[in-house]
Motif scaffolding. Structure first.
Motif, PDB file in Angstrom:
ATOM      1  N   ASP A  26       0.814  -1.216   0.000  1.00 42.87           N
ATOM      2  CA  ASP A  26       0.000   0.000   0.000  1.00 42.87           C
ATOM      3  C   ASP A  26       0.845   1.263   0.000  1.00 42.87           C
ATOM      4  OD1 ASP A  26       1.041  -0.248   2.513  1.00 42.87           O
ATOM      5  OD2 ASP A  26      -0.881  -0.233   3.578  1.00 42.87           O
ATOM      6  N   GLY A  27       2.124   1.124  -0.351  1.00 40.90           N
ATOM      7  CA  GLY A  27       3.013   2.278  -0.398  1.00 40.90           C
ATOM      8  C   GLY A  27       4.429   1.837  -0.719  1.00 40.90           C
ATOM      9  N   MET A  28       5.331   2.812  -0.847  1.00 39.97           N
ATOM     10  CA  MET A  28       6.707   2.525  -1.225  1.00 39.97           C
ATOM     11  C   MET A  28       7.421   1.671  -0.179  1.00 39.97           C
ATOM     12  SD  MET A  28       7.072   3.756  -4.181  1.00 39.97           S
ATOM     13  CE  MET A  28       6.514   5.028  -5.301  1.00 39.97           C
ATOM     14  N   ASP A  29       7.199   1.966   1.098  1.00 37.58           N
ATOM     15  CA  ASP A  29       7.871   1.200   2.142  1.00 37.58           C
ATOM     16  C   ASP A  29       7.452  -0.261   2.095  1.00 37.58           C
ATOM     17  OD1 ASP A  29       9.467   0.964   4.685  1.00 37.58           O
ATOM     18  OD2 ASP A  29       7.478   0.450   5.479  1.00 37.58           O
ATOM     19  N   ALA A  30       6.146  -0.496   1.935  1.00 37.48           N
ATOM     20  CA  ALA A  30       5.660  -1.872   1.851  1.00 37.48           C
ATOM     21  C   ALA A  30       6.205  -2.574   0.615  1.00 37.48           C
ATOM     22  CB  ALA A  30       4.134  -1.891   1.847  1.00 37.48           C
ATOM     23  N   ALA A  31       6.308  -1.845  -0.512  1.00 35.50           N
ATOM     24  CA  ALA A  31       6.850  -2.438  -1.731  1.00 35.50           C
ATOM     25  C   ALA A  31       8.309  -2.841  -1.538  1.00 35.50           C
ATOM     26  CB  ALA A  31       6.720  -1.457  -2.890  1.00 35.50           C
ATOM     27  N   ALA A  32       9.085  -2.016  -0.846  1.00 36.87           N
ATOM     28  CA  ALA A  32      10.487  -2.347  -0.581  1.00 36.87           C
ATOM     29  C   ALA A  32      10.586  -3.566   0.333  1.00 36.87           C
ATOM     30  CB  ALA A  32      11.200  -1.148   0.037  1.00 36.87           C
ATOM     31  N   PRO A  56      -5.983   0.899  -9.133  1.00 36.96           N
ATOM     32  CA  PRO A  56      -4.679   0.258  -8.921  1.00 36.96           C
ATOM     33  C   PRO A  56      -4.149   0.485  -7.513  1.00 36.96           C
ATOM     34  CG  PRO A  56      -4.412   2.304 -10.141  1.00 36.96           C
ATOM     35  CD  PRO A  56      -5.893   2.095 -10.001  1.00 36.96           C
ATOM     36  N   HIS A  57      -3.444  -0.544  -6.990  1.00 33.00           N
ATOM     37  CA  HIS A  57      -2.877  -0.459  -5.649  1.00 33.00           C
ATOM     38  C   HIS A  57      -1.358  -0.579  -5.632  1.00 33.00           C
ATOM     39  CE1 HIS A  57      -7.068  -1.031  -4.530  1.00 33.00           C
ATOM     40  NE2 HIS A  57      -6.758  -0.822  -3.274  1.00 33.00           N
ATOM     41  N   THR A  58      -0.737  -0.972  -6.739  1.00 35.12           N
ATOM     42  CA  THR A  58       0.711  -1.131  -6.801  1.00 35.12           C
ATOM     43  C   THR A  58       1.242  -0.350  -8.000  1.00 35.12           C
ATOM     44  OG1 THR A  58       0.725  -3.067  -8.260  1.00 35.12           O
ATOM     45  CG2 THR A  58       0.448  -3.483  -5.888  1.00 35.12           C
ATOM     46  N   PRO A  59       2.557  -0.114  -8.049  1.00 40.42           N
ATOM     47  CA  PRO A  59       3.113   0.608  -9.202  1.00 40.42           C
ATOM     48  C   PRO A  59       2.840  -0.076 -10.537  1.00 40.42           C
ATOM     49  CG  PRO A  59       4.687   0.604  -7.399  1.00 40.42           C
ATOM     50  CD  PRO A  59       3.569  -0.312  -6.989  1.00 40.42           C
ATOM     51  N   GLU A  60       2.942  -1.419 -10.582  1.00 41.45           N
ATOM     52  CA  GLU A  60       2.671  -2.111 -11.841  1.00 41.45           C
ATOM     53  C   GLU A  60       1.210  -1.937 -12.257  1.00 41.45           C
ATOM     54  OE1 GLU A  60       4.690  -5.408  -9.433  1.00 41.45           O
ATOM     55  OE2 GLU A  60       4.198  -3.330  -8.974  1.00 41.45           O
ATOM     56  N   GLU A  61       0.302  -2.053 -11.271  1.00 40.05           N
ATOM     57  CA  GLU A  61      -1.115  -1.875 -11.573  1.00 40.05           C
ATOM     58  C   GLU A  61      -1.417  -0.440 -12.013  1.00 40.05           C
ATOM     59  OE1 GLU A  61      -2.413  -5.197  -8.205  1.00 40.05           O
ATOM     60  OE2 GLU A  61      -2.918  -3.086  -7.929  1.00 40.05           O
TER      61      GLU A  61
END
Length: 385
Positions: free
Chosen positions: A65-71, A311-316
């Motif tokens: 749900d954000g950059m920190d979670a993606a990392a 969309p919820h992620t950068p790819e989406e």
């Protein structure tokens, strides 16, 4: 005949596009091996491929749900690889494949191909990378300010050193391989003018909808789903509020983490399920409220169904922007997906005939892309002679 190793994450969006290709290659006489945990074995079995069992590292689901979670999710991907790579390498020690076909996030593929000096084909279940579209640059930028960057770099160096793998950096995993399979028609892909035909095969969806006995109670019908990973009760409650007493039937697929009964009593025109046969339901749908995961998006285009993209992620986000740019639907951010905005968006799609015309053109592009047969042909053409 050749021995081809397929490698994928267990998540449906990564694994499903590879399964029809594996089945086609098995039917052509090739030997396909597939590293798999217990959750994958039953899905792979009907293809005829051999499964190479491994025991995964226990993990907790990370909601991106954000950059920190993606990392943190990317770090968890590497931690899982550290655990399973020794098991996979041991099983292949005396049984090396001739070729590796790996999902873009199955990093065992590029690692072992580099170590064993094998040809490799990358399977892009999301948007593929090229000189004109480089998702890896975004990932590197995301990690630049992340508190887990040092831990990721240290662990990556340790894994490479421990297994005698040539040096690789995070960005390398997001670069195109010597050849690439892309499960979209080229006309849909972002920055498609930057992709050459020598390194990419745009084969479209490999699993077209099968005939199933499902009929909606009435039409128009709206399908709502955020995929199998994202779970948001607040979103589904907003949908209930938005679509109660509207003049169409609504089917909500809420995912494995939500019990439909927890949503409370539903109005007569709305039903909720943890899982549905999505392609079969889309065949009857008039609008699709979706996270725009790549599989879901291609299934919607195959059925020519307009989308409300959330969309919820950068790819989406990239996929959603493409849907909007091509006039195939509309986009709302998760924060903007209120009951009122959802209602307006769906009403707008149901009343927009030009969107349907553009969808039918894209549907034709999907049908002529070639699917699993085209993918199998391109894999065979790149087998070592």
């Amino acid at each position: 005949m050749a021995h081809i190793a397929f490698m994928s994450l267990p998540e449906a969006g990564h694994l499903n596009p590879l399964l029809p290709i594996a089945r086609e290659l098995v039917e052509r006489g090739h030997r396909i091996t597939f590293p798999a945990d217990d959750s994958m074995v039953e899905r792979i079995r009907p293809t005829g491929a051999e499964t190479i069992s491994y025991e995964p590292r226990p993990t907790e689901t990370i909601v991106i749900d954000g950059m920190d979670a993606a990392a943190r999710a990317t770090l968890a991907l590497l931690q899982q690889l550290e655990h399973v790579l020794p098991q996979i390498e041991t099983r292949y020690a005396d049984d090396r494949p001739d070729l590796i076909v790996n999902d873009w996030l199955a990093w065992a593929g590029p690692m072992l191909a580099a170590k064993w000096h094998l040809p490799r084909i990358q399977s892009w279940s999301a948007h593929a990378a090229s000189e004109g579209y480089d998702f890896g640059t975004f990932i590197v930028g995301m990690f630049a300010a992340s508190p887990v960057k040092a831990e990721f770099d240290t662990l990556l160096d340790a894994v490479l050193s421990r297994h005698g793998i040539p040096p690789l950096q995070l960005h390398d995993f997001y670069k195109p391989a010597e050849f690439n399979l892309v499960y979209q028609p080229k006309s849909f892909h972002v920055h498609n003018e930057t992709f050459d035909n020598d390194r990419y095969a745009f084969v479209g969806p490999t699993r077209m909808p099968a005939a199933q006995d499902w009929t909606p109670p009435r039409r128009p019908m709206v399908l709502v789903s955020l995929g199998t990973i994202i779970s948001r009760r607040d979103f589904f409650h907003a949908c209930i509020q938005a679509f109660t007493d509207e003049p169409y039937h609504v089917v909500m697929s809420v995912g494995r983490s939500i019990n439909p009964t927890d949503l409370g009593p539903l109005p007569a025109n709305i039903e909720a399920h943890q899982h549905i046969p999505q392609p079969a339901v889309l065949a009857h749908a008039d609008a699709f409220v979706t996270h725009t995961g790549m599989n879901s998006t291609m299934e919607a285009l195959a059925a020519a169904v307009p989308m409300v993209a959330i969309p919820h992620t950068p790819e989406e986000q990239t996929t959603a922007e493409r849907v909007a740019a091509l006039g195939l639907g509309t986009v709302l951010t998760p924060a903007d997906a209120t009951a009122e905005r959802l209602r307006e968006a769906v009403r707008g799609l149901l009343d927009e005939p030009t969107t349907r015309q553009r969808l039918r053109a894209m549907q034709n592009d999907l049908r002529t892309a070639g699917g699993a047969l085209h993918a199998a042909d391109t894999i065979e053409a790149r087998l070592p002679r």
